[in-house]
Design a protein around this motif. Structure first.
Motif, PDB file in Angstrom:
ATOM      1  N   ASP A  84      -0.231  -4.951  -6.970  1.00 13.56           N
ATOM      2  CA  ASP A  84       1.162  -4.493  -6.977  1.00 13.56           C
ATOM      3  C   ASP A  84       2.157  -5.640  -6.951  1.00 13.56           C
ATOM      4  OD1 ASP A  84       0.287  -1.823  -6.854  1.00 13.56           O
ATOM      5  OD2 ASP A  84       0.219  -1.866  -4.665  1.00 13.56           O
ATOM      6  N   LYS A 124       7.433  -3.462  -3.682  1.00 11.46           N
ATOM      7  CA  LYS A 124       6.620  -3.271  -2.484  1.00 11.46           C
ATOM      8  C   LYS A 124       6.599  -4.544  -1.638  1.00 11.46           C
ATOM      9  CE  LYS A 124       3.533   0.536  -3.600  1.00 11.46           C
ATOM     10  NZ  LYS A 124       2.142   1.023  -3.556  1.00 11.46           N
ATOM     11  N   TRP A 136      -4.483  -4.916  -2.861  1.00 15.41           N
ATOM     12  CA  TRP A 136      -3.030  -4.829  -2.700  1.00 15.41           C
ATOM     13  C   TRP A 136      -2.306  -5.813  -3.616  1.00 15.41           C
ATOM     14  CZ3 TRP A 136      -3.018  -5.115   3.417  1.00 15.41           C
ATOM     15  CH2 TRP A 136      -3.619  -3.945   3.923  1.00 15.41           C
TER      16      TRP A 136
END
Length: 537
Positions: free
Chosen positions: A428, A442, A425
């Motif tokens: 990002d 995000k 993750w």
């Protein structure tokens, strides 16, 4: 209840005198004498308590000339308290964290109990609202922490303390929950790493027996309605016996061990083949081979499932050896599962269990477990992956994985460890948990997760994520019991590049205190043992 003041306040347009709330927190007179923060129609404030809390938000009001209402949202991230119900999977899961309340002049309200770090108060009425006081009421489990660990690496110390806070929030007066916001219940598979962590801190507490008791009384069902979780019940019982040496309790549980072993004998045939055709126990449909969430729906789950049942039957054999009884069916299941033709799995947690049951050699396991470092780690199965790395002689690598995986959560604002986290993750560059929503970027809480922990449903304080701290005791400090209850122990420290490490381990006999220091290239050990414990050379 312990009062906790916020450390930061964010006020929207339409709010005046917001700084009075911080000043009022220091007063001890009745709130009706306080100056107030005024929220005009449509305005809001958000407060940050700086750490995850299990408790309630308390709000006191000033004089109200007209009827008014406020909406209060509690959240584990700033994004969560800004979300509408249904947005990014936000909801009132297992606790009422988003609700409207009537405002009464010089009155006060307390919310439902939940797990949260942030709170947002919105004025949803047609008139202004006068706030006098805002603070949190933290619920304490009433237990004293005896276990401890510290070392020469500040990052590891912070990771340990965060894991300690995680499990301490999940240990309640009567139970051990999986999470304090969502999953304020107990699932016995999830309970295993919680048992490891909680015993390291508290020693033997009544909550262990209570959880084992509560989940087993479901006639006509697999434990927790999950076939694999019946295996976890045996694994938890045997580990509890190893740590506590509580013969009275475990002996009384042996009839239930017999029942579970018999349940597996119905579905497991020759060569490890499995059929639920003659199964009469209820379970959640689609969970016939549930191992853990990341493997669900992939071929690796059946491999992991068989390793798990094999591990449970091996534990059952140890219990039969101690307490007697007919362990023949457990031996038959072990033989059948050993005869199964296992394939290699790409999942590290499956490989880890293959190591734990003796089906995968160190040479086979090392490249699979080390591939990508912290990539492929899971919060639930971290204890198994770390333990497997230890067993194959990669303890120093395991310590580096702990730093990378759990350290990444800290960098994203974690004050407790999460239900799940994927190191991928980070690619990002997501916003941390203390950041307000930002269009086009995000957010680590709102935009990740899957299965039962999608988006804002994701628990950011989950007890199962703390099981890895057993590694600090058993490998770094090197203290392991060679007889149940730590009656005799082995001490083989592995400092893994640290210059010193020390800790305290609670046992039925008292506290083991140990400190290892590297001097002139050699480890010097200071040891303080309670009466009744012997070191085995």
């Amino acid at each position: 209840m312990k009062k906790v003041d916020f450390i930061k306040i964010t006020a929207a347009d339409g709010v005046t005198e917001a700084d009075t709330l911080a000043k009022n927190a220091k007063h001890e007179t009745h709130p009706f004498l306080y100056p107030t923060c005024v929220m005009n129609r449509g305005a809001f404030i958000m407060v940050d308590f700086g750490k995850e809390i299990c408790g309630r938000l308390h709000v006191a009001f000033g004089w109200q000339s007209e009827r008014a209402s406020v909406r209060i949202r509690l959240g584990e991230s700033a994004n969560e308290v800004c979300a509408e119900i249904g947005e990014n999977n936000a909801d009132n899961y297992h606790s009422l964290r988003d609700n409207a309340y009537s405002v009464v002049s010089w009155g006060d309200i307390s919310t439902s109990e939940s797990g949260f770090r942030f709170a947002r108060i919105d004025n949803i009425s047609e008139t202004s609202v006068n706030l006098a006081l805002v603070y949190a009421e933290e619920s304490d489990n009433g237990l004293k922490i005896f276990g401890d660990f510290k070392c020469s690496d500040d990052r590891l110390n912070e990771i340990y303390k965060t894991a300690e806070r995680t499990i301490s929030l999940c240990v309640r007066g009567d139970d051990i929950w999986d999470g304090v916001k969502r999953d304020r219940v107990f699932w016995i598979g999830d309970f295993y790493p919680e048992l490891l962590a909680a015993y390291s801190l508290y020693g033997d507490i009544p909550q262990f027996e209570k959880v084992l008791d509560k989940v087993k009384y479901f006639d006509g069902h697999w434990v927790n309605d999950m076939p694999s979780y019946s295996a976890w019940w045996i694994i938890c019982l045997e580990k509890y016996f190893e740590l506590s040496d509580n013969e009275r309790y475990v002996k009384n549980m042996m009839p239930y061990v017999d029942k579970i072993v018999n349940d597996y004998s119905v579905i497991i045939g020759k060569n490890g083949e499995v059929s639920y055709k003659n199964n009469k126990l209820a379970y959640f449909e689609g969970n016939e081979f549930f191992f853990d969430w990341p493997t669900n729906g992939f071929p690796g789950r059946e491999i992991g499932w068989r390793y798990l049942i094999l591990y449970a039957m091996q534990r059952a054999e140890k219990l039969y050896a101690r307490f007697g009884g007919d362990g023949g069916k457990a031996k038959e299941i072990i033989k059948s599962l050993n005869d199964y033709e296992y394939k290699q799995s790409e999942f590290k947690q499956v490989t880890a269990f293959g190591v734990l049951v003796g089906k995968i050699s160190a040479d086979e396991a090392k490249p699979l477990l080390k591939n990508g470092g912290a990539s492929g780690m899971t919060a639930f199965m971290s204890f198994a992956i770390i333990e497997a790395l230890r067993l194959v002689g990669e303890g120093e690598f395991a310590l580096s994985v702990i730093k990378d995986y759990y350290g990444a959560m800290l960098d994203l604002g974690a004050t407790t460890f999460w239900e799940d986290f994927d190191i991928e993750w980070l690619k990002d560059d997501p916003l941390p948990i203390d950041a307000m929503p930002e269009k086009g970027r995000k957010n680590i809480h709102a935009d990740y997760g899957k299965f039962c922990y999608l988006g804002l449903r994701h628990s950011l304080c989950h007890g199962w994520s703390s099981g890895f701290i057993d590694f600090f005791y058993s490998h770094v400090l090197g203290v392991t019991p060679t007889e149940n209850g730590y009656k005799t122990i082995k001490i083989e420290p592995h400092l893994c590049g640290l210059t010193y490490a020390e800790g305290k381990i609670p046992t039925k006999y008292g506290i083991i205190a140990v400190k290892h220091t590297v001097k002139n290239g050699k480890i010097e050990t200071e040891l303080n043992l309670p009466d009744g414990i012997t070191v085995r050379e």
